[in-house]
Design a protein around this motif. Structure first.
Motif, PDB file in Angstrom:
ATOM      1  N   SER A 106      10.848 -43.258  25.982  1.00  0.00           N
ATOM      2  CA  SER A 106      10.199 -44.557  26.148  1.00  0.00           C
ATOM      3  C   SER A 106       8.888 -44.388  26.902  1.00  0.00           C
ATOM      4  CB  SER A 106      11.103 -45.512  26.926  1.00  0.00           C
ATOM      5  OG  SER A 106      12.320 -45.717  26.250  1.00  0.00           O
ATOM      6  N   GLU A 107       8.013 -45.363  26.778  1.00  0.00           N
ATOM      7  CA  GLU A 107       6.811 -45.365  27.610  1.00  0.00           C
ATOM      8  C   GLU A 107       7.235 -45.389  29.071  1.00  0.00           C
ATOM      9  OE1 GLU A 107       2.772 -48.003  28.500  1.00  0.00           O
ATOM     10  OE2 GLU A 107       4.154 -48.599  26.898  1.00  0.00           O
ATOM     11  N   GLY A 108       6.640 -44.550  29.882  1.00  0.00           N
ATOM     12  CA  GLY A 108       7.027 -44.461  31.282  1.00  0.00           C
ATOM     13  C   GLY A 108       6.612 -45.674  32.088  1.00  0.00           C
ATOM     14  N   VAL A 109       7.401 -46.000  33.106  1.00  0.00           N
ATOM     15  CA  VAL A 109       7.092 -47.132  33.983  1.00  0.00           C
ATOM     16  C   VAL A 109       6.576 -46.651  35.335  1.00  0.00           C
ATOM     17  CG1 VAL A 109       8.784 -48.640  32.880  1.00  0.00           C
ATOM     18  CG2 VAL A 109       9.495 -47.226  34.812  1.00  0.00           C
ATOM     19  N   ASN A 110       6.483 -45.344  35.517  1.00  0.00           N
ATOM     20  CA  ASN A 110       6.038 -44.798  36.796  1.00  0.00           C
ATOM     21  C   ASN A 110       4.945 -43.749  36.579  1.00  0.00           C
ATOM     22  OD1 ASN A 110       6.023 -44.651  39.574  1.00  0.00           O
ATOM     23  ND2 ASN A 110       7.815 -43.339  39.725  1.00  0.00           N
ATOM     24  N   LYS A 111       3.951 -44.086  35.767  1.00  0.00           N
ATOM     25  CA  LYS A 111       2.844 -43.182  35.471  1.00  0.00           C
ATOM     26  C   LYS A 111       1.994 -42.939  36.717  1.00  0.00           C
ATOM     27  CE  LYS A 111       2.476 -45.256  30.845  1.00  0.00           C
ATOM     28  NZ  LYS A 111       1.577 -45.970  29.926  1.00  0.00           N
ATOM     29  N   PRO A 112       1.300 -41.804  36.762  1.00  0.00           N
ATOM     30  CA  PRO A 112       1.252 -40.719  35.780  1.00  0.00           C
ATOM     31  C   PRO A 112       2.391 -39.713  35.979  1.00  0.00           C
ATOM     32  CG  PRO A 112      -0.337 -40.295  37.510  1.00  0.00           C
ATOM     33  CD  PRO A 112       0.283 -41.625  37.834  1.00  0.00           C
ATOM     34  N   TYR A 113       2.898 -39.191  34.860  1.00  0.00           N
ATOM     35  CA  TYR A 113       3.900 -38.131  34.880  1.00  0.00           C
ATOM     36  C   TYR A 113       3.181 -36.794  34.818  1.00  0.00           C
ATOM     37  CZ  TYR A 113       7.211 -41.886  34.099  1.00  0.00           C
ATOM     38  OH  TYR A 113       7.942 -43.039  34.231  1.00  0.00           O
ATOM     39  N   LYS A 114       3.773 -35.787  35.448  1.00  0.00           N
ATOM     40  CA  LYS A 114       3.131 -34.473  35.506  1.00  0.00           C
ATOM     41  C   LYS A 114       4.198 -33.387  35.463  1.00  0.00           C
ATOM     42  CE  LYS A 114       1.318 -35.781  39.458  1.00  0.00           C
ATOM     43  NZ  LYS A 114       2.073 -36.989  39.851  1.00  0.00           N
ATOM     44  N   ASP A 115       3.764 -32.146  35.227  1.00  0.00           N
ATOM     45  CA  ASP A 115       4.714 -31.038  35.219  1.00  0.00           C
ATOM     46  C   ASP A 115       4.833 -30.446  36.619  1.00  0.00           C
ATOM     47  OD1 ASP A 115       2.532 -29.331  35.611  1.00  0.00           O
ATOM     48  OD2 ASP A 115       2.369 -28.814  33.489  1.00  0.00           O
ATOM     49  N   LYS A 116       5.619 -29.382  36.755  1.00  0.00           N
ATOM     50  CA  LYS A 116       5.888 -28.803  38.076  1.00  0.00           C
ATOM     51  C   LYS A 116       4.635 -28.213  38.715  1.00  0.00           C
ATOM     52  CE  LYS A 116       7.374 -24.407  36.027  1.00  0.00           C
ATOM     53  NZ  LYS A 116       8.510 -23.461  35.863  1.00  0.00           N
ATOM     54  N   ASN A 117       3.600 -27.960  37.898  1.00  0.00           N
ATOM     55  CA  ASN A 117       2.333 -27.437  38.412  1.00  0.00           C
ATOM     56  C   ASN A 117       1.333 -28.537  38.745  1.00  0.00           C
ATOM     57  OD1 ASN A 117       3.146 -24.684  38.092  1.00  0.00           O
ATOM     58  ND2 ASN A 117       2.737 -24.882  35.888  1.00  0.00           N
ATOM     59  N   GLY A 118       1.746 -29.789  38.528  1.00  0.00           N
ATOM     60  CA  GLY A 118       0.871 -30.916  38.806  1.00  0.00           C
ATOM     61  C   GLY A 118      -0.044 -31.287  37.659  1.00  0.00           C
ATOM     62  N   SER A 119       0.125 -30.658  36.491  1.00  0.00           N
ATOM     63  CA  SER A 119      -0.715 -30.975  35.328  1.00  0.00           C
ATOM     64  C   SER A 119      -0.247 -32.271  34.673  1.00  0.00           C
ATOM     65  CB  SER A 119      -0.670 -29.838  34.305  1.00  0.00           C
ATOM     66  OG  SER A 119      -1.231 -28.662  34.841  1.00  0.00           O
ATOM     67  N   ILE A 120      -1.198 -33.135  34.362  1.00  0.00           N
ATOM     68  CA  ILE A 120      -0.930 -34.416  33.702  1.00  0.00           C
ATOM     69  C   ILE A 120      -1.351 -34.297  32.240  1.00  0.00           C
ATOM     70  CG2 ILE A 120      -1.499 -36.878  33.644  1.00  0.00           C
ATOM     71  CD1 ILE A 120      -2.102 -36.639  36.661  1.00  0.00           C
ATOM     72  N   TRP A 121      -0.472 -34.691  31.328  1.00  0.00           N
ATOM     73  CA  TRP A 121      -0.754 -34.592  29.895  1.00  0.00           C
ATOM     74  C   TRP A 121      -0.790 -35.980  29.269  1.00  0.00           C
ATOM     75  CZ3 TRP A 121      -1.847 -29.838  27.818  1.00  0.00           C
ATOM     76  CH2 TRP A 121      -1.511 -28.732  28.592  1.00  0.00           C
ATOM     77  N   MET A 122      -1.701 -36.140  28.290  1.00  0.00           N
ATOM     78  CA  MET A 122      -1.822 -37.388  27.540  1.00  0.00           C
ATOM     79  C   MET A 122      -1.891 -37.083  26.056  1.00  0.00           C
ATOM     80  SD  MET A 122      -1.918 -40.434  28.986  1.00  0.00           S
ATOM     81  CE  MET A 122      -2.944 -41.411  27.893  1.00  0.00           C
ATOM     82  N   LYS A 123      -1.513 -38.048  25.231  1.00  0.00           N
ATOM     83  CA  LYS A 123      -1.636 -37.878  23.785  1.00  0.00           C
ATOM     84  C   LYS A 123      -3.086 -38.044  23.351  1.00  0.00           C
ATOM     85  CE  LYS A 123       1.038 -37.116  21.284  1.00  0.00           C
ATOM     86  NZ  LYS A 123       1.558 -35.799  20.855  1.00  0.00           N
ATOM     87  N   GLN A 124      -3.483 -37.241  22.388  1.00  0.00           N
ATOM     88  CA  GLN A 124      -4.797 -37.348  21.754  1.00  0.00           C
ATOM     89  C   GLN A 124      -4.547 -37.260  20.256  1.00  0.00           C
ATOM     90  OE1 GLN A 124      -7.660 -37.793  23.356  1.00  0.00           O
ATOM     91  NE2 GLN A 124      -9.088 -37.639  21.660  1.00  0.00           N
ATOM     92  N   GLY A 125      -4.282 -38.407  19.623  1.00  0.00           N
ATOM     93  CA  GLY A 125      -3.833 -38.395  18.238  1.00  0.00           C
ATOM     94  C   GLY A 125      -2.482 -37.710  18.164  1.00  0.00           C
ATOM     95  N   ALA A 126      -2.336 -36.792  17.208  1.00  0.00           N
ATOM     96  CA  ALA A 126      -1.083 -36.053  17.085  1.00  0.00           C
ATOM     97  C   ALA A 126      -0.996 -34.913  18.095  1.00  0.00           C
ATOM     98  CB  ALA A 126      -0.933 -35.506  15.662  1.00  0.00           C
ATOM     99  N   ASP A 127      -2.111 -34.583  18.755  1.00  0.00           N
ATOM    100  CA  ASP A 127      -2.124 -33.506  19.739  1.00  0.00           C
ATOM    101  C   ASP A 127      -1.968 -34.077  21.143  1.00  0.00           C
ATOM    102  OD1 ASP A 127      -2.510 -31.500  17.807  1.00  0.00           O
ATOM    103  OD2 ASP A 127      -4.668 -31.913  17.764  1.00  0.00           O
ATOM    104  N   LYS A 128      -2.075 -33.224  22.135  1.00  0.00           N
ATOM    105  CA  LYS A 128      -2.030 -33.639  23.532  1.00  0.00           C
ATOM    106  C   LYS A 128      -3.136 -32.916  24.281  1.00  0.00           C
ATOM    107  CE  LYS A 128       1.585 -30.211  24.436  1.00  0.00           C
ATOM    108  NZ  LYS A 128       1.632 -29.761  23.027  1.00  0.00           N
TER     109      LYS A 128
END
Length: 392
Positions: A106-128
């Motif tokens: 589902s769309e997150g309700v507590n953005k921004p989400y990040k990985d364990k390294n602190g990197s934040i990812w977003m969708k860019q069309g079919a890519d990220k």
């Protein structure tokens, strides 16, 4: 999901909300889950070749292992934690039955989400893509309700940037008494209304009570122009481009004066010497212009554009609709308030209710209004047809 629905989804190829993975790659899956949670959610289909859409399927051991690994990713590798739904869909391909693991996010309700390294990812069309821009990160906080642009302190400002007269007028309108009558100094009243925080002026305070708001935030103007013809790229105009400057109430007043003086007033059964009726509902124009000033995205460093063409009026405000809000939502009075402090100020000094009914009122007065949520261009466009061909 049944096999027919799965096959139809695969036949449409990968999109912003659908991704194929032949096998589990934990790092890639983590980034994909983060990107979807930071966007509008989506589905990852594991057991599908991402280049061709061929269903390769998973065996029992893979299904068990992948489910466990997905749970670990959702709980431990995505920060903050997200919740996922997994299901196995069986598809008959020739003489074989192949199983696909469908992972729904589902769309997150507590953005921004990040990985364990602190990197934040977003969708860019079919890519990220990895997000590094501070403004974009702040807008993710805004979408989750954890940050409002109008409540942020403006660097380099102080109490001297506030027009005491404007604030005193507002304060008495809200409380029916002056701040002096309530035993407060001006600075105490400014702090009480959250106009002044940590000795700096908030953006809402600057835009409502600032002496010269555009000297500090020059992009927050209203650009007006009346074109000759109907083409946005036209080189000719009836009224040359102008930047309106001032506080939000002043911008509203100037914008309405521009529209009232530029649009035609038409006789509709009145006597010859009577004042004509504006060709577009004045009430509708008020509501649309107020919405642009109050609900625009103040993280975008861009002006509102107020444009009159021969066949229409366009009001363009920076920023697409917030969160998952749609045009239908706002038509039926289901608002999501992006700028809470600005809204609270507007209620007391402008013809603004804050109840989410303004657009409905505008559509009742002017049913032919066209509303466009331009997601790609990150702007909200309102087009209102003019009554008839202009007089040459």
């Amino acid at each position: 999901m049944n096999a027919t629905e799965l096959l139809k989804m695969i036949s449409m190829g990968e999109t912003s909300k659908v991704q194929f993975k032949q096998e589990m790659d934990d790092d890639k899956i983590t980034a994909e889950m983060i990107a979807m949670s930071n966007a509008k959610g989506g589905m990852i289909l594991v057991g599908v070749q991402d280049k061709t859409g061929e269903i390769t399927g998973l065996d029992y051991e893979q299904l068990q292992s992948y489910n466990n690994r997905l749970a670990i990713i959702a709980n431990d590798k995505v920060k903050p934690q997200i919740f996922i739904l997994t299901e196995v869909v069986s598809v008959q391909t020739g003489n074989d039955e192949k199983k696909v693991l469908a992972v729904t996010l589902s769309e997150g309700v507590n953005k921004p989400y990040k990985d364990k390294n602190g990197s934040i990812w977003m969708k860019q069309g079919a890519d990220k893509r990895r997000v590094t821009d501070n403004t974009e990160i702040m807008r993710l906080f805004q979408e989750s309700g954890n940050l409002s642009a109008d409540e942020m302190e403006v660097y380099g400002t102080g109490i001297d940037d506030i027009d005491d007269r404007l604030f005193a007028y507002y304060f008495k309108r809200e409380f029916k008494r002056s701040y002096q009558e309530m035993g407060l100094t001006c600075e105490e009243a400014l702090r009480a209304k959250r106009v002044l925080r940590n000795s700096r002026v908030t953006l809402a305070g600057l835009l409502f009570f600032g002496r010269e708001p555009q000297s500090i935030k020059p992009a927050f103007t209203v650009k007006t122009i009346s074109f000759l013809g109907n083409d946005l790229s036209g080189a000719y105009y009836r009224i040359k481009p102008e930047d309106l400057r001032g506080t939000i109430p002043e911008l509203f007043k100037q914008g309405m004066m521009f529209l009232n003086s530029t649009l035609r007033h038409m006789q509709q059964g009145q006597g010859f010497n009577s004042i004509g009726i504006l060709e577009i509902s004045y009430i509708a124009l008020e509501e649309i212009l107020q919405n642009a000033l109050v609900h625009r995205d103040y993280f975008k460093n861009a002006p509102i554009r107020l444009m009159v063409f021969d066949d229409r009026v366009e009001i363009v405000s920076p920023g697409k609709l917030p969160n998952s809000l749609t045009v239908d939502d706002i038509k039926y009075g289901n608002p999501v308030i992006r700028n809470n402090q600005i809204v609270s100020f507007c209620i007391h000094v402008m013809p603004f209710s804050g109840l989410g009914s303004g657009l409905r009122r505008a559509l009742e007065q002017q049913p032919d209004i066209e509303l466009i949520n331009d997601v790609a261009g990150e702007q909200f466009i309102v087009k209102i047809p003019r009554a008839s061909e202009p007089v040459q």
